[in-house]
Design a protein around this motif. Structure first.
Motif, PDB file in Angstrom:
ATOM      1  N   GLN A  76     -21.122-111.576 -56.953  1.00  0.00           N
ATOM      2  CA  GLN A  76     -22.119-111.873 -56.037  1.00  0.00           C
ATOM      3  C   GLN A  76     -23.642-111.964 -56.817  1.00  0.00           C
ATOM      4  O   GLN A  76     -24.398-111.123 -57.308  1.00  0.00           O
ATOM      5  CB  GLN A  76     -22.513-110.600 -54.898  1.00  0.00           C
ATOM      6  N   GLU A  77     -23.861-113.415 -56.755  1.00  0.00           N
ATOM      7  CA  GLU A  77     -25.117-113.767 -57.455  1.00  0.00           C
ATOM      8  C   GLU A  77     -26.391-113.821 -56.585  1.00  0.00           C
ATOM      9  O   GLU A  77     -26.061-113.574 -55.188  1.00  0.00           O
ATOM     10  CB  GLU A  77     -25.050-115.365 -57.867  1.00  0.00           C
ATOM     11  N   ASN A  78     -27.607-113.981 -57.245  1.00  0.00           N
ATOM     12  CA  ASN A  78     -28.877-113.853 -56.615  1.00  0.00           C
ATOM     13  C   ASN A  78     -29.763-114.736 -57.401  1.00  0.00           C
ATOM     14  O   ASN A  78     -29.311-114.948 -58.580  1.00  0.00           O
ATOM     15  CB  ASN A  78     -29.030-112.355 -56.624  1.00  0.00           C
ATOM     16  N   SER A 138     -30.293-109.606 -60.477  1.00  0.00           N
ATOM     17  CA  SER A 138     -29.934-108.646 -59.440  1.00  0.00           C
ATOM     18  C   SER A 138     -28.382-108.940 -58.987  1.00  0.00           C
ATOM     19  O   SER A 138     -27.992-108.032 -57.969  1.00  0.00           O
ATOM     20  CB  SER A 138     -30.920-109.059 -58.234  1.00  0.00           C
ATOM     21  N   GLY A 139     -27.635-109.897 -59.449  1.00  0.00           N
ATOM     22  CA  GLY A 139     -26.406-109.991 -58.996  1.00  0.00           C
ATOM     23  C   GLY A 139     -25.503-109.031 -59.656  1.00  0.00           C
ATOM     24  O   GLY A 139     -25.757-108.168 -60.400  1.00  0.00           O
TER      25      GLY A 139
END
Length: 160
Positions: free
Chosen positions: A63-65, A70-71
């Protein structure tokens, strides 16, 4: 001064069809998770599936950001969910698969360093090895009978 030699042993399967049926099914769950990863920045999708000793299978994907640190990686997503949902269950097996949206990923992709440390924490906590299977989108699959084979000089809580 003395030299120390560290060796490891891994099993390599030519493709997913050579794996035991139960592991093929677990890797299938990891592939499904990989296909739902959120990776708009790296274009590198990773899926993980964990088999617990209570028979439950827990999945995770990266889950990337836009704020890159923050991922979260697929392996840690799955491990932390397993720990939160089934805190007394042991992790028996972990299947990991990764694919690039930009090129063919046909070689086994092992867990990153941060994920190796997180897997190590659970292996130590449960005092039982975790079998780890990893692959790209296709091709060879590597099996490690324990995280210790992938991270032999382990940082763990006894040194704190």
């Amino acid at each position: 001064m003395r030299e120390v030699k560290i060796e490891t042993t891994l099993e390599v399967y030519e493709d997913i069809s050579e794996l035991p049926k139960a592991i093929q099914k677990l890797m299938g769950s990891a592939i499904d998770a990989r296909n739902n990863a959120y990776a708009p920045y790296s274009k590198f999708n990773v899926g993980a599936a964990i088999l617990l000793d209570n028979g439950e299978v827990v999945i995770g994907n990266n889950q990337e950001n836009a704020c890159f640190p923050s991922g979260l990686c697929a392996e840690r997503t799955a491990i932390y969910y397993a720990g939160a949902r089934f805190p007394n269950a042991n992790i028996l097996k972990l299947a990991i698969t990764a694919s690039s949206q930009n090129q063919v990923t046909d070689k086994p992709i092992p867990p990153c360093g941060a994920c190796r440390q997180s897997i190590a924490e659970y292996e130590i906590k449960q005092d039982q090895p975790i079998e780890i299977y990893f692959m790209g989108a296709k091709g060879k699959v590597v099996k490690s009978s324990s995280l210790a084979n992938l991270l032999p000089l382990l940082f763990e809580s006894s040194v704190l």
